[in-house]
Write a protein that holds these residues in place. Structure first.
Motif, mmCIF file in Angstrom:
data_model
loop_
_atom_site.group_PDB
_atom_site.id
_atom_site.type_symbol
_atom_site.label_atom_id
_atom_site.label_comp_id
_atom_site.label_asym_id
_atom_site.label_seq_id
_atom_site.Cartn_x
_atom_site.Cartn_y
_atom_site.Cartn_z
ATOM 1 N N THR A 263 1.281 15.623 -0.696
ATOM 2 C CA THR A 263 0.107 14.825 -1.057
ATOM 3 C C THR A 263 -0.736 15.661 -2.019
ATOM 4 N N ASP B 33 2.575 11.566 -3.127
ATOM 5 C CA ASP B 33 1.627 10.490 -2.825
ATOM 6 C C ASP B 33 0.378 10.747 -3.671
ATOM 7 N N SER C 92 -1.991 8.695 -4.487
ATOM 8 C CA SER C 92 -2.938 7.588 -4.325
ATOM 9 C C SER C 92 -4.318 7.889 -4.886
ATOM 10 N N THR D 106 -7.327 12.657 0.220
ATOM 11 C CA THR D 106 -8.537 11.876 -0.033
ATOM 12 C C THR D 106 -9.643 12.154 0.984
ATOM 13 N N ASN E 144 -3.349 15.188 -3.602
ATOM 14 C CA ASN E 144 -4.791 15.131 -3.335
ATOM 15 C C ASN E 144 -5.032 14.432 -2.010
ATOM 16 N N PHE F 46 5.318 5.397 2.718
ATOM 17 C CA PHE F 46 5.655 6.403 3.726
ATOM 18 C C PHE F 46 7.011 6.054 4.370
ATOM 19 N N GLY G 186 0.810 -1.215 0.000
ATOM 20 C CA GLY G 186 0.000 0.000 0.000
ATOM 21 C C GLY G 186 0.844 1.266 0.000
ATOM 22 N N ALA G 187 0.154 2.387 -0.172
ATOM 23 C CA ALA G 187 0.838 3.678 -0.101
ATOM 24 C C ALA G 187 1.480 3.844 1.273
ATOM 25 N N SER G 188 0.889 3.245 2.292
ATOM 26 C CA SER G 188 1.425 3.379 3.655
ATOM 27 C C SER G 188 2.846 2.835 3.750
ATOM 28 N N GLN H 218 -6.056 1.053 -5.220
ATOM 29 C CA GLN H 218 -7.481 0.750 -5.016
ATOM 30 C C GLN H 218 -8.456 1.908 -5.246
ATOM 31 N N LYS H 219 -7.979 2.951 -5.952
ATOM 32 C CA LYS H 219 -8.883 4.056 -6.289
ATOM 33 C C LYS H 219 -9.030 4.138 -7.802
ATOM 34 N N TRP I 236 -3.481 12.391 5.344
ATOM 35 C CA TRP I 236 -2.486 11.486 4.733
ATOM 36 C C TRP I 236 -1.099 12.066 4.800
HETATM 37 N N1 PMP Z 1 -2.347 8.187 0.887
HETATM 38 C C1 PMP Z 1 -3.554 8.602 0.438
HETATM 39 C C2 PMP Z 1 -3.670 9.951 -0.213
HETATM 40 C C3 PMP Z 1 -4.659 7.764 0.564
HETATM 41 O O1 PMP Z 1 -5.851 8.150 0.130
HETATM 42 C C4 PMP Z 1 -4.497 6.495 1.177
HETATM 43 C C5 PMP Z 1 -5.641 5.519 1.324
HETATM 44 N N2 PMP Z 1 -6.891 6.001 1.376
HETATM 45 C C6 PMP Z 1 -3.237 6.139 1.647
HETATM 46 C C7 PMP Z 1 -2.182 7.000 1.473
HETATM 47 C C8 PMP Z 1 -3.008 4.813 2.305
HETATM 48 O O2 PMP Z 1 -3.024 3.856 1.316
HETATM 49 P P1 PMP Z 1 -2.923 2.306 1.590
HETATM 50 O O3 PMP Z 1 -4.194 1.904 2.257
HETATM 51 O O4 PMP Z 1 -2.754 1.752 0.208
HETATM 52 O O5 PMP Z 1 -1.725 2.082 2.443
#
Ligand code: PMP
Length: 360
Positions: free
Chosen positions: A148, A172, A174, A152, A150, A80, A75-77, A195-196, A102
């Protein structure tokens, strides 16, 4: 077949054409007699799927040849952490811009690996805007600048790409990648959880400029090294094969629809229509500074929060799903990524007008 309009922020709606193609190919991909899920990631069938997906993404985003495209997990996390682990070593310092939930998570993780300088923040405005270029206090010796584009949850978007005077810019993306064309050469790294706008959860796309790939900090897990992932074509271990394949189908779907320029037109129209409806009503409010309003995530509140649950119930009964705002902010949020058709946004606008008439 009953498909609803799903406004989820992620995992989010996928194009129905992509889901149907995946269904057709589910048990026998292209005469192989196997589902993509059952294929060896190193076999020639999956290699062709993986290579085509990368080529299509490169074409869609016009990714310069000196950038690597990685198809990872975590994931994007995980980015980080991976970003500082791989980039912070250069100077031990990094600049971060804080525009909401985020960014804050990225900053907290960054602090575990390097000295973080807060180069800009919109916290004073309760994250209803993005700092302008002139508000940024960038450090010349930062190893990178993270932001970031955008947010979310807050529905706040940068209307510009920060100029970092040569310091690598890390984004980021995402919740905005593939929503419109973007000049990748302005960035050192672009990353996004899939996943978006990209595909199913489980895949993370990282686009990284080749010269930034080097020796990570001591103690960095092998899986977290961009060098390892780049050298092995994202196949140091078993990659998320099915999610990679599905992302590839989304890339083909985008190419068939005029690529990202075509998507941008539709996305701009969808967002404008929804914000116009909100602004024209005395009942719904969006708090975000108009130039910084997200095209992808539109939060809004009702004049009377006691009506929230009725709104959600009636919307759901009308086939408009997952409109509840993030638990940290309340209210509503309509996420209108690429796969949300204009008809879906219009159905939401019509429902909102009708609800206001009955309850306003
Ligand atoms: N960054 C942004 C801008 C996000 O919207 C999200 C998830 N909603 C995340 C990071 C975290 O992403 P992930 O669940 O894939 O780790």
């Amino acid at each position: 077949m009953a498909r609803v309009y799903n406004f989820s922020a992620g995992p989010a709606a996928l194009p129905v054409e992509v889901l149907e193609r995946a269904r057709e190919e589910m048990v026998d991909w292209s005469g192989s007699g196997m589902s993509v899920m059952e294929m060896s990631h190193r076999g020639k069938e999956f290699m062709s799927i993986a290579e085509q997906a990368e080529a299509d993404l490169r074409e869609l985003m016009a990714i310069p040849g000196d950038y690597k495209v990685l198809f990872l997990q975590g994931g994007a996390s995980s980015q980080f952490a991976m970003v500082p682990m791989n980039l912070a070593g250069a100077t031990g310092k990094a600049d971060y811009i804080n525009t909401g939930a985020w960014s804050k998570k990225a900053i907290a993780e960054g602090k575990r690996y390097c000295a973080v300088n807060l180069a800009g923040s919109s916290e004073d405005s309760k994250f209803t805007t993005a700092p302008g270029q002139a508000d940024l206090a960038l450090s010349p010796d930062a190893a990178y600048v993270h932001y970031t584009p955008n947010e979310t949850i807050g529905g706040v978007e940068f209307p510009y790409i920060p100029d970092t005077a040569g310091v690598p810019l890390v984004a980021d993306m995402s919740s905005t990648m593939l929503s419109r064309p973007v000049d990748v050469s302005r960035f050192g790294i672009v990353y996004a959880g899939a996943q978006k706008n990209i595909g199913p959860a489980g895949l993370t796309v990282v686009i990284v400029r080749g010269d930034l790939i080097g020796e990570p900090l001591a103690g960095t897990p092998t899986m977290f090294s961009y060098a390892t992932q780049a050298e092995t074509g994202s196949m140091y271990n078993t990659p998320p094969t099915y999610a990679w394949y599905l992302a590839g189908l989304v890339f083909q779907w985008l190419k068939e629809r005029g690529g990202l320029a075509g998507m941008a037109e539709v996305n701009r129209r969808k967002a404008e229509a929804l914000y116009q409806a909100i602004d024209a009503s005395g009942f719904y409010t969006n708090p975000v500074d108009p130039p910084c309003r997200s095209w992808m995530n539109v939060p809004f509140t009702l004049a009377d929060p006691n009506l929230d649950s009725t709104f959600l119930q009636e919307a759901s009964a009308a086939g408009l799903k997952t409109l509840k705002g993030h638990r940290s902010v309340g209210g509503m949020r309509a996420s209108i990524y690429n796969a949300m058709p204009e008809d879906g946004v219009q159905a939401l606008i019509d429902f909102m007008a009708d609800f206001e008439k009955r309850n306003g």
